[in-house]
Design an enzyme around this catalytic site. Structure first.
Site, PDB file in Angstrom:
ATOM      1  N   LYS A  35       0.841  -1.211   0.000  1.00  0.00           N
ATOM      2  CA  LYS A  35       0.000   0.000   0.000  1.00  0.00           C
ATOM      3  C   LYS A  35       0.869   1.250   0.000  1.00  0.00           C
ATOM      4  O   LYS A  35       0.534   2.248  -0.618  1.00  0.00           O
ATOM      5  CB  LYS A  35      -0.942  -0.013   1.212  1.00  0.00           C
ATOM      6  CG  LYS A  35      -2.147  -0.915   0.985  1.00  0.00           C
ATOM      7  CD  LYS A  35      -2.885  -1.248   2.249  1.00  0.00           C
ATOM      8  CE  LYS A  35      -3.864  -2.397   1.983  1.00  0.00           C
ATOM      9  NZ  LYS A  35      -4.243  -3.121   3.179  1.00  0.00           N
ATOM     10  N   GLN A  86      -5.755  -2.324   9.201  1.00  0.00           N
ATOM     11  CA  GLN A  86      -5.583  -3.647   8.594  1.00  0.00           C
ATOM     12  C   GLN A  86      -6.269  -4.712   9.456  1.00  0.00           C
ATOM     13  O   GLN A  86      -6.058  -4.786  10.658  1.00  0.00           O
ATOM     14  CB  GLN A  86      -4.086  -3.954   8.446  1.00  0.00           C
ATOM     15  CG  GLN A  86      -3.774  -5.215   7.691  1.00  0.00           C
ATOM     16  CD  GLN A  86      -4.185  -5.178   6.220  1.00  0.00           C
ATOM     17  OE1 GLN A  86      -4.043  -4.164   5.554  1.00  0.00           O
ATOM     18  NE2 GLN A  86      -4.704  -6.282   5.725  1.00  0.00           N
ATOM     19  N   ASP A 121     -11.922   1.920   3.203  1.00  0.00           N
ATOM     20  CA  ASP A 121     -12.205   0.488   3.060  1.00  0.00           C
ATOM     21  C   ASP A 121     -13.694   0.227   2.829  1.00  0.00           C
ATOM     22  O   ASP A 121     -14.084  -0.877   2.450  1.00  0.00           O
ATOM     23  CB  ASP A 121     -11.818  -0.247   4.353  1.00  0.00           C
ATOM     24  CG  ASP A 121     -10.492  -0.969   4.248  1.00  0.00           C
ATOM     25  OD1 ASP A 121     -10.149  -1.421   3.145  1.00  0.00           O
ATOM     26  OD2 ASP A 121      -9.811  -1.088   5.288  1.00  0.00           O
TER      27      ASP A 121
HETATM   28  N1  GUN Z   1      -7.628  -7.607   5.436  1.00  0.00           N
HETATM   29  C1  GUN Z   1      -7.851  -8.332   4.315  1.00  0.00           C
HETATM   30  N2  GUN Z   1      -8.364  -7.549   3.347  1.00  0.00           N
HETATM   31  C2  GUN Z   1      -8.457  -6.320   3.863  1.00  0.00           C
HETATM   32  C3  GUN Z   1      -8.904  -5.082   3.337  1.00  0.00           C
HETATM   33  O1  GUN Z   1      -9.341  -4.954   2.196  1.00  0.00           O
HETATM   34  N3  GUN Z   1      -8.838  -4.027   4.189  1.00  0.00           N
HETATM   35  C4  GUN Z   1      -8.382  -4.145   5.460  1.00  0.00           C
HETATM   36  N4  GUN Z   1      -8.380  -3.053   6.220  1.00  0.00           N
HETATM   37  N5  GUN Z   1      -7.963  -5.271   5.967  1.00  0.00           N
HETATM   38  C5  GUN Z   1      -8.005  -6.351   5.163  1.00  0.00           C
END
Ligand code: GUN
Length: 281
Positions: A50, A94, A117
């Site tokens: 990211k 996350q 998200d």
């Molecule tokens: N864990 C697995 N996929 C994701 C996602 O798209 N966003 C977040 N914040 N955590 C994740």
């Protein structure tokens, strides 16, 4: 006829390039804060990628790598601080969080205009009624792929395997909004195989290597593999037995190089959307 491989990597690069161009003319750079609690190695990889995506798009980014012992209060305080920051447009926590932390409460604490998200109940509600500010990243990425390859879900039978809040549920909603006839299957679905085999568009988001075999793929179906599993050799793979499914499908996504890069590109797109919203552009 062999299936067309949907190239998520190429499409994601195109999407990020458009995001970069739009971000470049904003009064202020979009800013993304990523919070990682604990030391799950897979999560660490996601967070690193990211950061790279933010650099590519010309975004400002911050990373908070917190120890697994972080308390709920500390985490909520950090979210509150980031909510108040004018240079931060998106906050990503996350998931999954380590045991003992209340994920629901943390997601609820994020300013919905910074919820890139699309996990906050406000945004999930907006998504449900069809007026979202943000697209949920993975399902949104799948819809972009379908659009790019001129695959219209309208009137098609769409079968989604998996009902997670991150993928399965929002995926079903987006396909429904695109006028698909949607069936969501999960671990308690007795006739999952038959339902999968009836799909014009089959989306698998279960996380089980080898789940989708050729008998579960209708001739000419579109097969989208959302999963990111490791096989016994430690190699990245999806839920779909790729070669045998590709022999029957019309379109298919590989793993890696399919949905994964699209998820990351959609996060950048959402951060740009948030930055535009915060800057009144
Ligand atoms: N864990 C697995 N996929 C994701 C996602 O798209 N966003 C977040 N914040 N955590 C994740």
């Amino acid at each position: 006829m062999a299936a067309t491989r949907i190239d998520g990597k190429a499409l994601a690069a195109k999407l990020k390039e458009n995001v970069r161009a739009e971000a470049a003319v904003l009064p202020r750079k979009p800013g993304l804060a990523v919070i990682l609690v604990g030391d799950d190695p897979a999560s660490r990889v996601y967070v690193t990628s990211k950061r790279k995506d933010c650099e590519e798009c010309g975004f400002y980014s911050e990373e908070y790598a917190l120890p697994a012992e972080t308390t709920q209060k500390q985490l909520l305080e950090l979210v509150a601080e980031l909510n108040g920051r004018a240079d931060i447009d998106g906050i990503l926590v996350q998931l999954p969080l380590p045991k003992g932390l209340d994920e629901r409460e943390v997601l609820l604490a994020i300013d919905p205009t910074k919820d890139v998200d699309c996990f906050h109940p406000y945004n999930v509600g907006q998504l449900t009624i069809g007026t979202p500010i943000f697209q949920p990243c993975t399902p949104g990425g799948v819809m972009e792929m379908l659009r790019e390859y001129h695959i219209d879900p309208a009137g098609k039978r769409c079968v989604v395997l998996g009902r997670s809040n991150i993928v399965g549920k929002p995926m079903a909603l987006l396909l429904l909004h695109a006028h698909g006839t949607v069936v969501t299957c999960h671990s308690k679905t007795p006739d999952l195989k038959e339902l999968a085999a009836s799909a014009d568009i089959l989306v698998s988001a279960v996380g089980k290597t080898g789940l989708v075999t050729a008998d579960m793929v209708k001739e000419g179906a579109v097969v989208i593999d959302v999963a990111m599993n490791r096989n016994q050799a430690g190699k990245l793979c999806g839920d779909v037995c790729f070669e045998e499914a590709a022999a029957k499908a019309s379109y298919i996504t590989p793993v890696p190089g399919g949905v994964g890069p699209m998820t990351r590109a959609m996060l950048m797109k959402n951060t740009l959307t948030a930055a535009k919203l915060h800057q009144g552009v």
